[in-house]
Design an enzyme around this catalytic site. Structure first.
Site, PDB file in Angstrom:
ATOM      1  N   LEU A  20      -4.610   5.033  14.414  1.00  0.00           N
ATOM      2  CA  LEU A  20      -5.841   5.352  15.141  1.00  0.00           C
ATOM      3  C   LEU A  20      -6.203   4.259  16.132  1.00  0.00           C
ATOM      4  CD1 LEU A  20      -8.097   6.783  12.279  1.00  0.00           C
ATOM      5  CD2 LEU A  20      -7.072   8.045  14.175  1.00  0.00           C
ATOM      6  N   LYS A  68       4.568  -7.593  10.019  1.00  0.00           N
ATOM      7  CA  LYS A  68       3.476  -8.572  10.075  1.00  0.00           C
ATOM      8  C   LYS A  68       3.911  -9.997   9.706  1.00  0.00           C
ATOM      9  CE  LYS A  68      -0.334  -5.408   9.261  1.00  0.00           C
ATOM     10  NZ  LYS A  68      -1.469  -5.052   8.415  1.00  0.00           N
ATOM     11  N   ASN A  89      -1.538  -9.828  12.571  1.00  0.00           N
ATOM     12  CA  ASN A  89      -1.647  -8.434  13.017  1.00  0.00           C
ATOM     13  C   ASN A  89      -2.117  -8.334  14.461  1.00  0.00           C
ATOM     14  OD1 ASN A  89      -4.365  -9.231  12.427  1.00  0.00           O
ATOM     15  ND2 ASN A  89      -4.916  -7.080  12.499  1.00  0.00           N
ATOM     16  N   GLY A 231     -10.131   2.450   3.779  1.00  0.00           N
ATOM     17  CA  GLY A 231      -9.945   1.340   4.709  1.00  0.00           C
ATOM     18  C   GLY A 231     -10.602   1.502   6.069  1.00  0.00           C
TER      19      GLY A 231
HETATM   20  P1  ATR Z   1       2.073  -4.799   4.613  1.00  0.00           P
HETATM   21  O1  ATR Z   1       2.235  -5.727   5.760  1.00  0.00           O
HETATM   22  O2  ATR Z   1       1.311  -3.549   4.968  1.00  0.00           O
HETATM   23  O3  ATR Z   1       1.534  -5.458   3.401  1.00  0.00           O
HETATM   24  P2  ATR Z   1       4.728  -4.985   3.531  1.00  0.00           P
HETATM   25  O4  ATR Z   1       4.749  -6.426   3.826  1.00  0.00           O
HETATM   26  O5  ATR Z   1       5.934  -4.146   3.865  1.00  0.00           O
HETATM   27  O6  ATR Z   1       3.542  -4.246   4.282  1.00  0.00           O
HETATM   28  O7  ATR Z   1       4.351  -4.817   1.980  1.00  0.00           O
HETATM   29  C1  ATR Z   1       4.276  -3.572   1.385  1.00  0.00           C
HETATM   30  C2  ATR Z   1       3.874  -3.706  -0.081  1.00  0.00           C
HETATM   31  O8  ATR Z   1       3.789  -2.377  -0.628  1.00  0.00           O
HETATM   32  C3  ATR Z   1       4.874  -4.449  -0.937  1.00  0.00           C
HETATM   33  O9  ATR Z   1       4.185  -5.147  -1.954  1.00  0.00           O
HETATM   34  C4  ATR Z   1       5.705  -3.315  -1.546  1.00  0.00           C
HETATM   35  O10 ATR Z   1       6.291  -3.634  -2.779  1.00  0.00           O
HETATM   36  P3  ATR Z   1       7.652  -4.502  -2.881  1.00  0.00           P
HETATM   37  O11 ATR Z   1       7.244  -5.940  -2.751  1.00  0.00           O
HETATM   38  O12 ATR Z   1       8.157  -4.145  -4.209  1.00  0.00           O
HETATM   39  O13 ATR Z   1       8.524  -4.018  -1.749  1.00  0.00           O
HETATM   40  C5  ATR Z   1       4.635  -2.290  -1.761  1.00  0.00           C
HETATM   41  N1  ATR Z   1       5.185  -0.936  -1.824  1.00  0.00           N
HETATM   42  C6  ATR Z   1       5.689  -0.198  -0.814  1.00  0.00           C
HETATM   43  N2  ATR Z   1       6.067   1.032  -1.261  1.00  0.00           N
HETATM   44  C7  ATR Z   1       5.789   1.061  -2.594  1.00  0.00           C
HETATM   45  C8  ATR Z   1       5.939   2.040  -3.628  1.00  0.00           C
HETATM   46  N3  ATR Z   1       6.459   3.240  -3.383  1.00  0.00           N
HETATM   47  N4  ATR Z   1       5.537   1.712  -4.869  1.00  0.00           N
HETATM   48  C9  ATR Z   1       5.013   0.491  -5.143  1.00  0.00           C
HETATM   49  N5  ATR Z   1       4.845  -0.484  -4.212  1.00  0.00           N
HETATM   50  C10 ATR Z   1       5.226  -0.202  -2.954  1.00  0.00           C
END
Ligand code: ATR
Length: 264
Positions: A20, A68, A89, A231
């Site tokens: 958005l 990020k 960000n 959020g």
């Molecule tokens: P952001 O910058 O939005 O925090 P990120 O750095 O990619 O994005 O982190 C995503 C988080 O979501 C991580 O903690 C990831 O878990 P892992 O450390 O195990 O990768 C978590 N995550 C993403 N998909 C998930 C899922 N299906 N179930 C549980 N945790 C998930």
């Protein structure tokens, strides 16, 4: 009217099609008579994307998942709070020098500002968004948080990173439900995965916060009588601070809510 003087701002990430940010920032450029446009780019190679920002003179960027953290190494300078969080960000292109900021934590701070945080709090996830939320809780004066993540090693990294500021207790999945405030920072919902918690196991007095705007998880929680916050506020305030970094203008928050809650 778009012309040769029009400045370009953008958001980069993958996936990006539900963002958005273009809607909000373009509405604000219009409201404040700024000759600029804001676009969304789905990016595969972050290094090339950042080089493009310099090459094309793009004035500012928002960065979203999964870049990020990784983007930091391609920037010229990182603002001190963003350095602690280890994630950015927002980027400002200042005459070819790329400066990185974290405005997510400011957005989350606004979300928890009026909430009593003298309670047991659990954070789900250990990515960049999680780090921003942890830092916001630290700024709010919270001394210790529980943290659950699918990959233990990533949670452990955060525990070490924030060791001097706030205690992070690494907990097992079954212990999530003992907490009074649960904050989902994972990208599970955005990436279309199953819900990361079982809402039926949550205490009816608990508060569920999801940092995703228009969160499906929060809608489902409401349906089973659990108090939730999505959020939207975090999104609007992170954008408010990014817009201020780029333009020095503090945009009208009420107008931002109207834009986001209005017709798409
Ligand atoms: P952001 O910058 O939005 O925090 P990120 O750095 O990619 O994005 O982190 C995503 C988080 O979501 C991580 O903690 C990831 O878990 P892992 O450390 O195990 O990768 C978590 N995550 C993403 N998909 C998930 C899922 N299906 N179930 C549980 N945790 C998930």
């Amino acid at each position: 009217m778009i012309g040769p003087q029009t400045k370009l701002y953008a958001i980069i990430g993958k996936p990006i099609k539900h963002s958005l940010s273009p809607k909000l920032h373009n509405a604000m450029f219009e409201k404040y008579g700024i000759d600029a446009v804001y676009l969304a780019f789905e990016v595969n190679n972050i290094k090339q994307a950042v080089e493009g920002v310099k090459g094309l003179g793009i004035k500012g960027l928002n960065v979203t998942l999964p870049f990020k953290n990784e983007v930091i190494k391609f920037l010229d300078s990182i603002e001190s709070q963003a350095k602690i969080i280890g994630s950015i960000n927002t980027i400002k292109n200042s005459n070819g020098t790329l400066l990185g900021y974290n405005t997510d934590y400011l957005g989350f701070f606004e979300t928890i500002k009026d909430i009593d945080c003298n309670k047991s709090i659990c954070i789900l996830g250990s990515g960049g968004a999680s780090a921003a939320c942890i830092y916001a809780f630290y700024k709010k004066g919270v001394k210790s948080l529980n943290i659950y993540n699918r990959t233990f090693a990533n949670a452990f990294k955060l525990k070490e990173q924030f060791g001097d500021l706030i205690t992070l207790n690494l907990i097992e999945k079954k212990d999530i439900y003992k907490n009074e405030i649960i904050v989902n920072t994972t990208s599970a919902g955005i990436l279309g995965s199953e819900d990361i918690i079982d809402l039926n196991l949550l205490n009816k007095n608990s508060l569920l916060i999801d940092i995703v705007y228009k969160s499906e998880l929060i809608k489902k929680a409401a349906a089973v009588g659990i108090n939730g916050i999505d959020g939207t506020k975090m999104f609007i305030y992170q954008a408010y601070h990014a817009f201020k970094i780029w333009t020095d203008i503090e945009f009208d928050i009420n107008h931002a809510f109207e834009v986001i809650n209005g017709p798409s």
